[in-house]
Design a protein around this motif. Structure first.
Motif, PDB file in Angstrom:
ATOM      1  N   GLY A   1     -64.416 115.493 116.446  1.00 28.53           N
ATOM      2  CA  GLY A   1     -65.103 116.779 116.471  1.00 28.53           C
ATOM      3  C   GLY A   1     -65.084 117.512 115.147  1.00 28.53           C
ATOM      4  O   GLY A   1     -65.446 118.682 115.069  1.00 28.53           O
ATOM      5  N   CYS A   2     -64.649 116.843 114.098  1.00 24.22           N
ATOM      6  CA  CYS A   2     -64.639 117.496 112.787  1.00 24.22           C
ATOM      7  C   CYS A   2     -66.057 117.906 112.422  1.00 24.22           C
ATOM      8  O   CYS A   2     -66.308 118.987 111.871  1.00 24.22           O
ATOM      9  CB  CYS A   2     -64.142 116.560 111.695  1.00 24.22           C
ATOM     10  SG  CYS A   2     -62.703 115.595 112.117  1.00 24.22           S
ATOM     11  N   SER A   3     -66.994 117.021 112.793  1.00 26.40           N
ATOM     12  CA  SER A   3     -68.363 117.230 112.338  1.00 26.40           C
ATOM     13  C   SER A   3     -69.013 118.432 113.014  1.00 26.40           C
ATOM     14  O   SER A   3     -70.024 118.920 112.550  1.00 26.40           O
ATOM     15  CB  SER A   3     -69.184 115.966 112.576  1.00 26.40           C
ATOM     16  OG  SER A   3     -68.958 115.516 113.893  1.00 26.40           O
ATOM     17  N   SER A   4     -68.411 118.916 114.086  1.00 28.68           N
ATOM     18  CA  SER A   4     -69.021 120.075 114.723  1.00 28.68           C
ATOM     19  C   SER A   4     -68.829 121.326 113.865  1.00 28.68           C
ATOM     20  O   SER A   4     -69.641 122.235 113.913  1.00 28.68           O
ATOM     21  CB  SER A   4     -68.435 120.283 116.117  1.00 28.68           C
ATOM     22  OG  SER A   4     -67.074 120.627 116.010  1.00 28.68           O
ATOM     23  N   CYS A   5     -67.763 121.371 113.142  1.00 29.64           N
ATOM     24  CA  CYS A   5     -67.557 122.528 112.267  1.00 29.64           C
ATOM     25  C   CYS A   5     -67.965 122.232 110.837  1.00 29.64           C
ATOM     26  O   CYS A   5     -68.484 123.089 110.135  1.00 29.64           O
ATOM     27  CB  CYS A   5     -66.093 122.951 112.265  1.00 29.64           C
ATOM     28  SG  CYS A   5     -65.496 123.510 113.855  1.00 29.64           S
ATOM     29  N   HIS A   6     -67.647 121.011 110.396  1.00 27.03           N
ATOM     30  CA  HIS A   6     -67.966 120.639 109.003  1.00 27.03           C
ATOM     31  C   HIS A   6     -69.297 119.915 108.995  1.00 27.03           C
ATOM     32  O   HIS A   6     -69.373 118.739 109.305  1.00 27.03           O
ATOM     33  CB  HIS A   6     -66.882 119.730 108.433  1.00 27.03           C
ATOM     34  CG  HIS A   6     -65.543 120.399 108.359  1.00 27.03           C
ATOM     35  ND1 HIS A   6     -65.240 121.360 107.430  1.00 27.03           N
ATOM     36  CD2 HIS A   6     -64.433 120.253 109.110  1.00 27.03           C
ATOM     37  CE1 HIS A   6     -64.008 121.772 107.610  1.00 27.03           C
ATOM     38  NE2 HIS A   6     -63.487 121.114 108.629  1.00 27.03           N
ATOM     39  N   ARG A   7     -70.340 120.634 108.695  1.00 26.73           N
ATOM     40  CA  ARG A   7     -71.664 120.026 108.727  1.00 26.73           C
ATOM     41  C   ARG A   7     -72.159 119.888 107.313  1.00 26.73           C
ATOM     42  O   ARG A   7     -71.847 120.681 106.443  1.00 26.73           O
ATOM     43  CB  ARG A   7     -72.615 120.880 109.543  1.00 26.73           C
ATOM     44  CG  ARG A   7     -72.051 121.289 110.893  1.00 26.73           C
ATOM     45  CD  ARG A   7     -73.118 121.947 111.716  1.00 26.73           C
ATOM     46  NE  ARG A   7     -74.216 121.015 111.946  1.00 26.73           N
ATOM     47  CZ  ARG A   7     -74.455 120.448 113.123  1.00 26.73           C
ATOM     48  NH1 ARG A   7     -73.667 120.688 114.157  1.00 26.73           N
ATOM     49  NH2 ARG A   7     -75.473 119.621 113.276  1.00 26.73           N
TER      50      ARG A   7
ATOM     51  N   ILE B   1     -59.845 129.039 111.940  1.00 23.99           N
ATOM     52  CA  ILE B   1     -60.058 128.476 113.272  1.00 23.99           C
ATOM     53  C   ILE B   1     -59.790 126.988 113.337  1.00 23.99           C
ATOM     54  O   ILE B   1     -59.791 126.398 114.407  1.00 23.99           O
ATOM     55  CB  ILE B   1     -61.505 128.724 113.747  1.00 23.99           C
ATOM     56  CG1 ILE B   1     -62.461 128.336 112.624  1.00 23.99           C
ATOM     57  CG2 ILE B   1     -61.714 130.160 114.186  1.00 23.99           C
ATOM     58  CD1 ILE B   1     -63.889 128.246 113.066  1.00 23.99           C
ATOM     59  N   MET B   2     -59.562 126.362 112.168  1.00 20.68           N
ATOM     60  CA  MET B   2     -59.380 124.918 112.217  1.00 20.68           C
ATOM     61  C   MET B   2     -58.065 124.579 112.921  1.00 20.68           C
ATOM     62  O   MET B   2     -57.015 125.080 112.543  1.00 20.68           O
ATOM     63  CB  MET B   2     -59.395 124.322 110.814  1.00 20.68           C
ATOM     64  CG  MET B   2     -59.013 122.867 110.843  1.00 20.68           C
ATOM     65  SD  MET B   2     -59.636 121.930 109.479  1.00 20.68           S
ATOM     66  CE  MET B   2     -58.650 120.457 109.638  1.00 20.68           C
ATOM     67  N   PRO B   3     -58.113 123.767 113.971  1.00 19.95           N
ATOM     68  CA  PRO B   3     -56.887 123.399 114.679  1.00 19.95           C
ATOM     69  C   PRO B   3     -56.097 122.380 113.860  1.00 19.95           C
ATOM     70  O   PRO B   3     -56.665 121.663 113.037  1.00 19.95           O
ATOM     71  CB  PRO B   3     -57.394 122.772 115.971  1.00 19.95           C
ATOM     72  CG  PRO B   3     -58.723 122.202 115.615  1.00 19.95           C
ATOM     73  CD  PRO B   3     -59.306 123.098 114.546  1.00 19.95           C
TER      74      PRO B   3
ATOM     75  N   LYS C   1     -52.916 126.254 103.834  1.00 22.95           N
ATOM     76  CA  LYS C   1     -53.848 126.547 102.742  1.00 22.95           C
ATOM     77  C   LYS C   1     -55.242 126.821 103.313  1.00 22.95           C
ATOM     78  O   LYS C   1     -55.979 125.894 103.627  1.00 22.95           O
ATOM     79  CB  LYS C   1     -53.896 125.393 101.743  1.00 22.95           C
ATOM     80  CG  LYS C   1     -52.590 125.240 100.989  1.00 22.95           C
ATOM     81  CD  LYS C   1     -52.616 124.162  99.944  1.00 22.95           C
ATOM     82  CE  LYS C   1     -51.250 124.082  99.260  1.00 22.95           C
ATOM     83  NZ  LYS C   1     -50.605 122.786  99.457  1.00 22.95           N
ATOM     84  N   ARG C   2     -55.582 128.084 103.448  1.00 23.20           N
ATOM     85  CA  ARG C   2     -56.878 128.467 104.001  1.00 23.20           C
ATOM     86  C   ARG C   2     -57.920 128.567 102.901  1.00 23.20           C
ATOM     87  O   ARG C   2     -57.664 129.150 101.858  1.00 23.20           O
ATOM     88  CB  ARG C   2     -56.767 129.833 104.676  1.00 23.20           C
ATOM     89  CG  ARG C   2     -55.914 129.831 105.926  1.00 23.20           C
ATOM     90  CD  ARG C   2     -56.736 129.329 107.083  1.00 23.20           C
ATOM     91  NE  ARG C   2     -55.886 129.145 108.258  1.00 23.20           N
ATOM     92  CZ  ARG C   2     -56.171 128.308 109.251  1.00 23.20           C
ATOM     93  NH1 ARG C   2     -57.277 127.587 109.195  1.00 23.20           N
ATOM     94  NH2 ARG C   2     -55.383 128.188 110.277  1.00 23.20           N
ATOM     95  N   VAL C   3     -59.099 128.051 103.202  1.00 22.82           N
ATOM     96  CA  VAL C   3     -60.178 128.189 102.221  1.00 22.82           C
ATOM     97  C   VAL C   3     -60.750 129.596 102.328  1.00 22.82           C
ATOM     98  O   VAL C   3     -60.944 130.124 103.418  1.00 22.82           O
ATOM     99  CB  VAL C   3     -61.285 127.154 102.486  1.00 22.82           C
ATOM    100  CG1 VAL C   3     -62.398 127.309 101.467  1.00 22.82           C
ATOM    101  CG2 VAL C   3     -60.708 125.759 102.445  1.00 22.82           C
TER     102      VAL C   3
END
Ligand code: HEM
Ligand SMILES: [Cu+2]
Ligand SMILES: [Cu+2]
Lengths: 341, 552
Positions: A225-231, A282-284, A274-276
């Motif tokens: 499900g990475c691709s759902s947030c990282h498009r 929200i990244m789990p 380390k937050r961008v």
């Protein structure tokens, strides 16, 4: 006789020759110092042995001598220091275009994954005459990846990547040892490095049943499900990962880092640290949900969309390795191919 | 020098620290620094032979490539316990707690240490630690290596690490108390006229050692506590899965353990600095340089710890700094070696056993120190760290150097301690055997290390090419074992059958020789007043008529 009783290890990498040169220099320097002291002690002991009627001559000391034998050794030490440091920089600075191999250590074996997809255990096949970079991590305790014939060693830690590289100069099979004590079968955690001629290596590589590591990673990127947030086609809830590798990234706390393997790894396993900048937290975390091998595949995938085959998004080529690092590595890598034997 | 040593038998009736009171309690509750020194002597000798026994088993296992003598786990416990026993229960207390305890007050003209009861407490702490260590070893043992790196020691070993940790923790306090006692004693209890510049260099060396013990040992204590807490409560100090850092452990560990190697070698340097002038009949060359090099070593010794971590995953730049500092700390050691050598020049050199040990020390320490230069060279370190090269290096320093010095010192002061002369011929023979056995044991390991044999390997059947050198090493260890057993036997023998010693059998300088052998409980009949410099061999050897002039 000398075949089964060698006194010098084989030298099969570019670094090996540099280490040997320094070692021989040190043998000479240290040998001379040892000889000097032994000769003086033996000579004085014999020449001034007690004789009836002869008394010792009292000497308080001599500042000139003290300064001489402090400063001269110190200068000699500085030469050794500088030379040692130069070799160390070469050992520790992988060339940027090296073939990459992922190594996962665990009690008590070495698991190796090639970018092309081959997997091996306690063996590593590499081509002669090419730079190879190992990206290593451990599943449990600290181990150490040691190849005497290449004169390289690097501890392999849990929870992060450490990196080691070499440029083999001679086909053959060489020892691989675990050099950091790791429990019961520490001495069984040995294997071999098989250095092949380029043609043989191509054949070996192409015999792989698995697809490339980055393809595995790409599949997982979708499955997890990475691709759902990282498009990469439109703005998502997470940053576009295309082209991030090797680039500076601005963090929410104001720091700016260069994206490297350890950063990618940490972003997946401990995103909180380390937050961008500009994104919601929200990244789990995927700690415990993915194996070390799967992290490696994800990292390999994210790197692959940053380097080769740039699909969308401009300037994804890693020309911009951070300035300081870049200068060191270019100083370090050249003449690799000339040094053969 | 030996003809004048024998004194008439009747002197033996005199009251001494040995015969003043009798009975077990007079020893176990003594506050006399000399008796406590003997308590320590007996206890550390016991641990030395335990550690030595483990070493012998290790060497026997390595005689053949296959792991055939003991199981892998047993082997791991053997080298762990060998290291822990030798480092924490033999070497660290060796010279300070035995010779230092005996001699520091006497050399400065004091009746005892500043805190005699704390001195006894330090021995009891040592014994409690030692008993726990023995219990730990007899009920399963530990397999973490003496360096007990995390996360192996925190999360993976199922052996008795915590118990061993407690043993080391407690023994550490014994070491701190000894250091504290020495520092205060040297500052406060010097006899009239015993200025800092008249102190024997043995005292300077112990002063430097004590500072390290005081400042360094608490760090290992804290480290042990942290590891134990992490193991029990999973706090996440070192565990990367909980956000900790395993390298933090290594920094803490070596922050103590590098200085600790100087706890082991500095006192030995002090011993040699007494022996060489005596048997050369000369004052020491460059007194103040030898004195200040001890202090320099103590200070700089705290700044080089991470040279044990060049391949651990530290930054390249940290590597540069620590390599540089390691070379800086090598300079004071070099200064010492040169000054000892120069002291021989134009001396009148005697080859009695203590001097032979001192020569042995010089040779072995020089090789140990010079191979330190190899290890501190970053490029070479990467290849040889965690191999037998490192094993050979630190044994040359800690066994070749420190133990040679210790044995030399025991022989040198034996007449003072026991009131008896040891058999000179045997003692010279033992010195020779130790020297030869040592080199045969450890020199091949340098070669093995550069060839790439990793340390702590139980089985090397994948690399049978290493066998020849390992066989040599094991053969050497056997010789070395004989060399160490000999002094133990003839020194015990001499306590009963040895010729009685005169007060000053070596005609040595130093206040400890101005009192009887063995000394009375209060050390001196009356408080000495010092009007001369250390190592005044000129006056000691002056023909009798010349002597009368300065006295009047
Ligand atoms: C003078 C007394 C010295 C003592 C007592 C001593 C003792 C030791 C010990 C015990 C170790 C290894 C510990 C272990 O890994 O278990 C060691 C390693 C080392 N020593 Fe020394 N040493 C001394 C002198 C030197 C000098 C003069 C240098 C440098 C110029 C030096 C450089 C090193 C280095 C770099 C290592 C680390 C090797 C490694 O693990 O990669 N040592 N030493
Ligand atoms: Cu291992
Ligand atoms: Cu050190």
């Amino acid at each position: 006789m000398l075949n089964n009783f060698p006194l010098w290890p084989e030298s099969a990498s570019t670094i090996a020759h540099r280490v040997d040169a320094l070692y021989i220099f040190l043998l000479i320097v240290a040998g001379m110092m040892a000889l000097l002291i032994c000769a003086l002690v033996i000579y004085f002991a014999a020449r001034f042995r007690s004789r009836p009627g002869v008394r010792a001559e009292q000497i308080e000391g001599s500042n000139a001598l003290e300064i001489t034998w402090s400063v001269i050794p110190f200068l000699v030490f500085m030469v050794i220091f500088a030379w040692g440091a130069v070799v160390y920089f070469q050992e520790r600075t992988p060339p940027t275009d090296a073939t990459e191999v992922y190594v996962v250590a665990k009690q008590w074996m070495w698991k190796v994954e090639h970018a092309e997809g081959q997997r091996e255990i306690n063996e590593l096949h590499v081509p002669v005459g090419r730079d190879v970079k190992l990206i290593m991590t451990s599943q449990d305790v600290i181990h150490s990846f040691f190849v005497p014939a290449f004169r390289i060693k690097q501890d392999v830690l849990p929870g992060r990547y450490t990196v080691e590289w070499f440029h083999a100069t001679k086909p053959g099979t060489y020892h691989l040892f675990c050099a950091e004590y790791c429990g019961t079968q520490h001495s069984g955690m040995v294997g071999s490095i098989v250095v092949l001629e380029p043609a043989q290596y191509e054949a070996w590589v192409n015999g792989s049943p698995n697809g490339p590591l980055s393809a595995t990673g790409e599949k997982m990127f979708a499955e997890l499900g990475c691709s759902s947030c990282h498009r990469s086609d439109m703005p998502g809830r997470g940053p576009n990962l295309q082209g991030v590798f090797g680039k500076p990234v601005e963090l929410a706390d104001g720091r700016t880092l260069t994206v490297d393997e350890n950063y990618l790894r940490e972003s997946i396993l401990d995103p909180g640290s380390k937050r961008v900048r500009g994104f919601q937290p929200i990244m789990p975390t995927f700690q415990g949900l993915v194996t070390e091998e799967q992290v490696n595949a994800l990292v390999a995938y994210i790197k692959s969309i940053s380097t080769a085959g740039t699909r969308i998004g401009a300037n994804a080529m890693p020309s911009a390795v951070s300035a300081s690092e870049g200068s060191v590595s270019s100083a370090a890598q050249p003449n690799g191919n000339q040094v053969q034997q | 020098m030996s003809a004048t040593n024998v004194v008439p038998q009747q002197q033996f009736e005199r009251e001494t620290y040995l015969n003043k009171v009798y009975g077990m309690w007079s020893w176990l509750l003594t506050t006399d620094h000399k008796r406590i020194a003997l308590l320590y002597l007996i206890s550390i000798t016991f641990f030395f032979f335990i550690g030595g026994f483990f070493a012998l088993l290790i060497r026997l296992e390595l005689l053949t490539p296959a792991g055939d003598l003991v199981q892998a786990d047993t082997y791991n416990k053997l080298f762990t316990q060998h290291g822990m026993v030798m480092v924490f229960f033999f070497l660290i207390p060796s010279i300070p707690a035995v010779l230092g305890n005996f001699l520091v007050p006497m050399m400065i003209g004091a009746k005892d240490l500043a805190f005699p009861r704390i001195n006894l407490l330090s021995w009891y702490l040592y014994i409690i630690g030692g008993v726990i260590m023995l219990h730990c070893m007899m009920t399963g043992g530990v397999d973490t290596g003496w360096t007990f790196y995390v996360p192996f020691s925190t999360n993976y070993t199922n052996t008795k690490f915590v118990e061993a940790g407690i043993a080391i923790f407690i023994a550490g306090f014994s070491s701190i108390l000894t250091g504290l006692n020495f520092v205060v004693t040297i500052h406060r209890m010097r006899a009239p006229g015993m200025t800092w510049s008249r102190l024997p260099l043995f005292i300077w060396a112990h002063y430097a050692t004590s500072i390290i013990q005081l400042l360094g040992t608490p760090v290992i204590a804290i480290t042990i506590v942290l590891v134990a807490c992490e193991r029990a409560l999973h706090l996440g100090i070192f565990d990367p899965r909980l956000g900790g850092d395993p390298l933090l452990f290594q920094h803490l560990f070596w922050f103590y353990s590098h200085p600790a190697v100087y706890i082991m070698i500095l006192p030995s340097m002090g011993v040699v600095t007494e022996i060489i002038p005596c048997f050369s009949r000369k004052r020491i060359f460059g007194y103040s340089f030898v004195a200040f090099s001890s202090i320099a070593i103590a200070v700089f010794g705290f700044l080089v710890w991470a040279h044990h971590m060049f391949v651990a995953g530290m930054s390249v730049y940290a590597g540069l700094v620590f390599s540089f500092l390691s070379y800086a700390v090598a300079v004071p050691s070099a200064i010492k070696v040169f000054n000892w050598t120069a002291t021989l020049y134009k001396g009148s050199i005697h080859y009695d056993a203590p001097m032979l040990y001192a020569f042995g020390f010089l040779g072995l320490f020089t090789i140990g120190g010079l191979t330190g230069l190899f290890l501190a060279a970053l490029g070479i370190n990467v290849h040889v760290t965690d191999t037998y090269f490192v094993v050979a290096h630190f044994h040359y320093i800690m066994v070749g150097g420190a133990v040679m010095g210790y044995l030399g010192g025991i022989h040198f002061w034996w007449p003072k301690i026991s009131g008896k002369l040891y058999p000179e011929g045997w003692a010279r023979l033992a010195a020779l055997i130790v020297f030869l056995g040592f080199n045969l044991t450890f020199f091949p390991q340098f070669v093995l290390g550069y060839m790439g044999m990793p340390r702590r390997y139980w089985d090397y059947s994948h690399m049978p090419e290493f066998q020849v050198l390992n066989v040599l090493s094991t053969a050497g260890a056997t010789v070395l074992g004989v060399g160490y057993l000999l002094p133990m036997i003839y020194l015990l023998w001499s306590m009963r059958y040895g010729k009685p010693a005169s007060d000053n059998p070596w005609n040595a300088a130093g206040l400890e020789w101005k009192t009887s052998s063995p000394p009375p409980t209060d050390n001196f009949k009356e408080e000495p007043v010092v009007t001369w410099e250390a190592y005044n061999y000129e006056e000691l050897d002056a023909p009798p008529q010349a002597l009368e002039v300065p006295v009047g």
